[in-house]
Design a protein around this motif. Structure first.
Motif, PDB file in Angstrom:
ATOM      1  N   GLY A  84       4.853 -21.573 -41.942  1.00 12.72           N
ATOM      2  CA  GLY A  84       5.854 -22.624 -41.763  1.00 12.72           C
ATOM      3  C   GLY A  84       6.640 -23.025 -42.996  1.00 12.72           C
ATOM      4  O   GLY A  84       7.848 -23.262 -42.896  1.00 12.72           O
ATOM      5  N   PRO A  85       6.007 -23.097 -44.187  1.00 14.17           N
ATOM      6  CA  PRO A  85       6.741 -23.634 -45.342  1.00 14.17           C
ATOM      7  C   PRO A  85       8.055 -22.918 -45.641  1.00 14.17           C
ATOM      8  O   PRO A  85       9.013 -23.534 -46.109  1.00 14.17           O
ATOM      9  CB  PRO A  85       5.747 -23.456 -46.492  1.00 14.17           C
ATOM     10  N   LEU A  86       8.122 -21.618 -45.362  1.00 11.74           N
ATOM     11  CA  LEU A  86       9.380 -20.913 -45.629  1.00 11.74           C
ATOM     12  C   LEU A  86      10.502 -21.532 -44.788  1.00 11.74           C
ATOM     13  O   LEU A  86      11.608 -21.767 -45.275  1.00 11.74           O
ATOM     14  CB  LEU A  86       9.269 -19.416 -45.309  1.00 11.74           C
ATOM     15  N   HIS A  87      10.187 -21.809 -43.536  1.00  5.24           N
ATOM     16  CA  HIS A  87      11.216 -22.292 -42.623  1.00  5.24           C
ATOM     17  C   HIS A  87      11.606 -23.733 -42.941  1.00  5.24           C
ATOM     18  O   HIS A  87      12.781 -24.087 -42.898  1.00  5.24           O
ATOM     19  CB  HIS A  87      10.737 -22.087 -41.184  1.00  5.24           C
ATOM     20  N   GLU A  88      10.631 -24.542 -43.300  1.00  5.23           N
ATOM     21  CA  GLU A  88      10.941 -25.917 -43.720  1.00  5.23           C
ATOM     22  C   GLU A  88      11.815 -25.885 -44.967  1.00  5.23           C
ATOM     23  O   GLU A  88      12.809 -26.597 -45.075  1.00  5.23           O
ATOM     24  CB  GLU A  88       9.651 -26.674 -44.042  1.00  5.23           C
ATOM     25  N   GLY A  89      11.422 -25.037 -45.907  1.00  2.89           N
ATOM     26  CA  GLY A  89      12.150 -24.964 -47.178  1.00  2.89           C
ATOM     27  C   GLY A  89      13.551 -24.420 -46.989  1.00  2.89           C
ATOM     28  O   GLY A  89      14.525 -24.957 -47.537  1.00  2.89           O
TER      29      GLY A  89
END
Ligand SMILES: Cc1ncc(C[n+]2csc(CCOP(=O)(O)OP(=O)(O)O)c2C)c(N)n1
Length: 328
Positions: A152-157
């Protein structure tokens, strides 16, 4: 940036230094001298080396676990002895001997890394906000492997970076494997850069074995970030020559029941980024055989000195542990 012979030789020298430190790391690990393990990045030297050639000290690079960031930390200016000493667990290391391989130096724009795959990706977006607010044209580079793109962090970022035009470069080193799992099993599409489309982020696919191809792709992305136009996604097609981590059985290879055919590794090894660039520079007359021997020897001497320095450095004092945990 103009491509001078000086720059070409600098890039080659950095490739050699990164490869030699990686080799030294493995030698020291198997000699029982490291207090850490090691994820070799042999085969993946070119992306970090070419990237850092465009960056200033105050540009930030969030490196990930592959090669323990050697291909970024060395060319960004962290001395080899500081990197190796951290692996030896000594007080002179880049994490004062307390950080394993998670060294940092804010003066060099190296904020360090955590232990979670993709853990740094939202931090990179946060650093992008800080850089945007400072208004000094700083660039943040978030480095990650193909495995991290499934978290998920890639997409949030990426969402935040795209919406707020943050000066972040999403720098994917797609080496086809996350530990032992091939990327086509976990991703529906071959090109991970396709992910950027959904966020309206421009993307490029780059031959990660060719240091000049990376250099040419990074230039416009840095320019775009510096001038406030927002993020870029760069996907390096690259390969690691060695197992996921040294000393573990390589369950990714077919002979161990895995998904990685040995012919594939041999094929990629024919495109060794260090050898490719050496051949090209020698053919162009930029490097002579004497230069090659000298650059090799200087890197060997540097790594031998780093080993001596690490072995002779003091152990950290446990009383200083709190200093490693909290900022002043
Ligand atoms: C959230 C999380 N899951 C699993 C791990 C164990 N782990 C460490 S590295 C790694 C592989 C990551 O693969 P990739 O992002 O493709 O990078 P590469 O190792 O190929 O450079 C895994 C699964 C971890 N550190 N964090």
């Amino acid at each position: 940036m103009e491509v001078t012979n000086e720059l070409l030789i600098k890039l080659y020298t950095q490739l050699v230094r990164v490869r030699k430190l990686d080799e030294k790391m493995i030698e020291c690990l198997f000699a029982g001298k490291l207090r850490t393990f090691f994820h070799s990045g042999q085969g993946q030297e070119a992306p970090g080396v070419a990237l850092c050639a465009h960056l200033n000290d105050d540009d930030m690079v969030f490196y990930n676990h592959r090669s323990h960031g050697l291909n970024k930390c060395l060319p960004k200016g962290m001395p080899a002895k500081q990197i190796l000493a951290e692996h030896f667990g000594r007080a002179t290391g880049g994490g004062n001997g307390f950080a394993g391989f998670h060294y940092a130096d804010l003066n060099l724009g190296l904020p360090g890394m955590g232990g979670m795959v993709a853990g740094e990706l939202t931090l990179a977006a946060g650093a992008g906000i800080a850089c945007q607010l400072r208004g000094k044209g700083q660039v943040v580079v978030s480095c990650f492997g193909d495995g991290a793109t499934g978290r998920g962090p890639l997409h949030e970022g990426m969402l935040m970076a795209a919406a707020w035009k943050l000066p972040v470069i999403w720098f994917c080193e797609n080496n086809l494997y996350a530990q032992w799992t091939r990327v086509n099993v976990t991703h529906p599409r071959e090109d991970l850069s396709d992910l950027a489309q959904g966020y309206g982020i421009p993307a490029a696919i780059v031959d990660g074995q060719d240091v000049m191809a990376v250099y040419e792709a990074v230039g416009p992305a840095v320019e775009r970030a510096r001038s406030g136009k927002g993020p870029t996604f760069l996907e390096m097609k690259t390969y690691r020559f060695r197992p996921h981590a040294e000393g573990f059985p390589d369950f990714s290879v077919q002979t161990q029941g895995g998904m990685r055919p040995s012919t594939e590794t041999e094929e990629w090894m024919r495109r060794d980024p260090v050898r490719l660039f050496k051949t090209s520079l020698m053919e162009k007359g930029v490097l002579t055989q004497d230069d090659v021997v000298r650059i090799d020897k200087e890197a060997d001497d540097e790594m031998a000195e780093a080993e001596r320095f690490s072995a002779e450095s003091p152990w950290p004092d446990p009383k200083d542990f709190d200093k490693a945990l909290y900022a002043d």
